[in-house]
Design a protein around this motif. Structure first.
Motif, PDB file in Angstrom:
ATOM      1  N   LEU A  39      38.405  47.727  44.082  1.00 26.64           N
ATOM      2  CA  LEU A  39      37.294  46.745  43.494  1.00 26.64           C
ATOM      3  C   LEU A  39      36.356  46.753  44.921  1.00 26.64           C
ATOM      4  CD1 LEU A  39      39.389  43.874  41.897  1.00 26.64           C
ATOM      5  CD2 LEU A  39      38.200  46.001  40.957  1.00 26.64           C
ATOM      6  N   VAL A  40      34.861  46.397  44.509  1.00 24.43           N
ATOM      7  CA  VAL A  40      33.986  46.548  45.455  1.00 24.43           C
ATOM      8  C   VAL A  40      33.021  45.350  44.876  1.00 24.43           C
ATOM      9  CG1 VAL A  40      34.096  48.964  46.037  1.00 24.43           C
ATOM     10  CG2 VAL A  40      32.358  48.104  43.976  1.00 24.43           C
ATOM     11  N   PRO A  41      32.328  44.567  45.826  1.00 21.26           N
ATOM     12  CA  PRO A  41      31.665  43.472  45.424  1.00 21.26           C
ATOM     13  C   PRO A  41      30.416  43.485  44.314  1.00 21.26           C
ATOM     14  CG  PRO A  41      31.404  44.008  47.754  1.00 21.26           C
ATOM     15  CD  PRO A  41      32.281  45.156  46.950  1.00 21.26           C
ATOM     16  N   ILE A  46      35.211  41.156  35.844  1.00 22.23           N
ATOM     17  CA  ILE A  46      36.593  41.709  36.046  1.00 22.23           C
ATOM     18  C   ILE A  46      37.615  41.170  35.266  1.00 22.23           C
ATOM     19  CG2 ILE A  46      38.498  42.035  37.696  1.00 22.23           C
ATOM     20  CD1 ILE A  46      36.383  41.919  39.947  1.00 22.23           C
ATOM     21  N   LEU A  47      38.018  41.619  34.064  1.00 19.53           N
ATOM     22  CA  LEU A  47      39.150  41.325  33.134  1.00 19.53           C
ATOM     23  C   LEU A  47      40.664  41.577  33.804  1.00 19.53           C
ATOM     24  CD1 LEU A  47      39.800  40.180  30.515  1.00 19.53           C
ATOM     25  CD2 LEU A  47      39.924  42.310  29.604  1.00 19.53           C
ATOM     26  N   ASP A  48      41.470  40.692  33.941  1.00 22.91           N
ATOM     27  CA  ASP A  48      42.761  40.941  34.306  1.00 22.91           C
ATOM     28  C   ASP A  48      43.536  40.849  32.934  1.00 22.91           C
ATOM     29  OD1 ASP A  48      45.490  41.165  35.222  1.00 22.91           O
ATOM     30  OD2 ASP A  48      45.376  39.599  36.755  1.00 22.91           O
ATOM     31  N   LEU A  49      44.252  42.037  32.192  1.00 20.97           N
ATOM     32  CA  LEU A  49      44.515  41.961  30.945  1.00 20.97           C
ATOM     33  C   LEU A  49      45.878  42.068  31.092  1.00 20.97           C
ATOM     34  CD1 LEU A  49      44.390  42.266  28.053  1.00 20.97           C
ATOM     35  CD2 LEU A  49      43.882  44.648  28.078  1.00 20.97           C
ATOM     36  N   GLY A  50      46.515  40.894  30.573  1.00 21.27           N
ATOM     37  CA  GLY A  50      48.116  40.381  30.934  1.00 21.27           C
ATOM     38  C   GLY A  50      48.199  40.023  32.228  1.00 21.27           C
ATOM     39  N   CYS A  51      47.562  38.953  32.707  1.00 24.05           N
ATOM     40  CA  CYS A  51      47.312  38.241  33.736  1.00 24.05           C
ATOM     41  C   CYS A  51      48.573  37.554  34.260  1.00 24.05           C
ATOM     42  CB  CYS A  51      46.213  37.388  33.964  1.00 24.05           C
ATOM     43  SG  CYS A  51      46.306  35.995  32.834  1.00 24.05           S
ATOM     44  N   GLU A  58      44.435  35.054  41.554  1.00 26.84           N
ATOM     45  CA  GLU A  58      44.211  34.291  42.682  1.00 26.84           C
ATOM     46  C   GLU A  58      43.432  35.079  43.727  1.00 26.84           C
ATOM     47  OE1 GLU A  58      46.688  30.513  42.681  1.00 26.84           O
ATOM     48  OE2 GLU A  58      47.634  32.261  43.564  1.00 26.84           O
ATOM     49  N   LYS A  59      44.216  36.368  43.974  1.00 26.46           N
ATOM     50  CA  LYS A  59      43.847  37.234  45.165  1.00 26.46           C
ATOM     51  C   LYS A  59      42.586  37.834  45.136  1.00 26.46           C
ATOM     52  CE  LYS A  59      48.655  38.075  46.415  1.00 26.46           C
ATOM     53  NZ  LYS A  59      49.816  39.035  46.463  1.00 26.46           N
ATOM     54  N   VAL A  60      42.167  38.272  43.871  1.00 28.61           N
ATOM     55  CA  VAL A  60      40.836  38.876  43.397  1.00 28.61           C
ATOM     56  C   VAL A  60      39.727  37.856  43.667  1.00 28.61           C
ATOM     57  CG1 VAL A  60      39.588  39.801  41.438  1.00 28.61           C
ATOM     58  CG2 VAL A  60      41.837  40.390  41.845  1.00 28.61           C
ATOM     59  N   ARG A  61      40.240  36.494  43.072  1.00 30.96           N
ATOM     60  CA  ARG A  61      39.000  35.388  43.494  1.00 30.96           C
ATOM     61  C   ARG A  61      38.786  35.005  44.785  1.00 30.96           C
ATOM     62  NH1 ARG A  61      40.559  29.548  40.718  1.00 30.96           N
ATOM     63  NH2 ARG A  61      41.947  29.990  42.542  1.00 30.96           N
ATOM     64  N   ALA A  62      39.802  35.214  45.593  1.00 25.35           N
ATOM     65  CA  ALA A  62      39.757  34.792  46.871  1.00 25.35           C
ATOM     66  C   ALA A  62      38.918  36.272  47.675  1.00 25.35           C
ATOM     67  CB  ALA A  62      41.007  34.804  47.499  1.00 25.35           C
ATOM     68  N   ARG A  63      39.108  37.203  47.360  1.00 23.64           N
ATOM     69  CA  ARG A  63      38.365  38.207  47.990  1.00 23.64           C
ATOM     70  C   ARG A  63      36.982  38.403  47.562  1.00 23.64           C
ATOM     71  NH1 ARG A  63      40.395  43.149  49.161  1.00 23.64           N
ATOM     72  NH2 ARG A  63      40.001  43.838  51.038  1.00 23.64           N
ATOM     73  N   GLY A 134      31.191  53.955  33.331  1.00 24.94           N
ATOM     74  CA  GLY A 134      31.320  54.109  34.897  1.00 24.94           C
ATOM     75  C   GLY A 134      32.301  53.011  35.429  1.00 24.94           C
ATOM     76  N   GLY A 135      32.715  52.002  34.584  1.00 29.19           N
ATOM     77  CA  GLY A 135      33.833  50.966  34.733  1.00 29.19           C
ATOM     78  C   GLY A 135      35.174  51.605  35.220  1.00 29.19           C
ATOM     79  N   LYS A 136      35.794  50.505  35.908  1.00 27.78           N
ATOM     80  CA  LYS A 136      37.002  51.043  36.260  1.00 27.78           C
ATOM     81  C   LYS A 136      38.282  50.303  35.487  1.00 27.78           C
ATOM     82  CE  LYS A 136      35.076  50.688  40.853  1.00 27.78           C
ATOM     83  NZ  LYS A 136      35.124  49.609  42.202  1.00 27.78           N
ATOM     84  N   LEU A 137      39.088  51.144  35.447  1.00 27.14           N
ATOM     85  CA  LEU A 137      40.536  50.733  34.709  1.00 27.14           C
ATOM     86  C   LEU A 137      41.641  51.035  35.964  1.00 27.14           C
ATOM     87  CD1 LEU A 137      42.492  50.032  32.761  1.00 27.14           C
ATOM     88  CD2 LEU A 137      42.562  52.212  31.826  1.00 27.14           C
TER      89      LEU A 137
END
Length: 184
Positions: A39-41, A46-51, A58-63, A134-137
């Motif tokens: 991931l980049v800024p 950002i969707l966490d599917l099956g979170c 939590e880690k994505v939010r912190a970063r 161009g999105g990321k999976l």
């Protein structure tokens, strides 16, 4: 809770397993560092599917505090746990993300979920629909045999005998083929 499909066994709670520390926690931290490197800024939506219980969220939010995060999970218990930790989670199915607009997501995380799906191709079609061009999976799936032996070797016998509810064991070849067939 990890899987609702086997009512004969106790649920293993992700946060409780993570709190134990040891190799399990090291694995999750290693895995999540790899995910965060993808991931980049500029990945804002950002969707966490099956979170699950929201450990990766939590880690994505912190970063990436500027990101608009969204967690989706099938299990109400997981949604409640996420909400208790002030994480943006909502109930939903990988097969029908009606609350998510077409071409709206910069990144979709499918972390240790695809192996639980009865219809993974339908979920990949839905993910393709919501990803921006161009999105990321980002997909992570386990090697069940390696995990079982690792758990036995480290004395985690309950986890070694646990039925994780996996419908299919994926290989890199299988995933490349499934993704290519869906236009990724």
């Amino acid at each position: 809770p990890v899987t609702p499909s086997n009512s004969r066994q106790i649920n293993l709670l992700q946060r409780a397993q993570y709190a134990k520390g040891g190799w399990g926690r090291r694995y999750w931290d290693f895995r999540d560092r790899a995910i965060l490197r993808c991931l980049v800024p500029s990945d804002i939506d950002i969707l966490d599917l099956g979170c699950g219980e929201g450990l990766t969220l939590e880690k994505v939010r912190a970063r990436f505090p500027q990101a608009r995060l969204r967690g989706v999970d099938l299990l109400p218990d997981n949604i409640e746990i996420c909400r208790q930790h002030h994480l943006p989670a909502e109930p939903g199915s990988a097969y029908q993300l009606t609350a998510v607009a077409d071409s709206s997501q910069d990144a979709v995380l499918l972390i240790e979920v695809i192996e639980h799906l009865d219809r993974p191709e339908a979920a990949l079609d839905e993910i393709r629909r919501i990803l921006k061009p161009g999105g990321k999976l980002i997909v992570v799936y386990p090697n069940d045999r390696v995990f079982k032996w690792a758990r036995l070797a480290t004395g985690r016998f309950t986890e070694a005998a646990f039925d994780p509810g996996h419908v299919r064991q994926w290989t890199p070849h299988d995933l490349r083929h499934a993704l290519a067939a869906r236009g990724f």
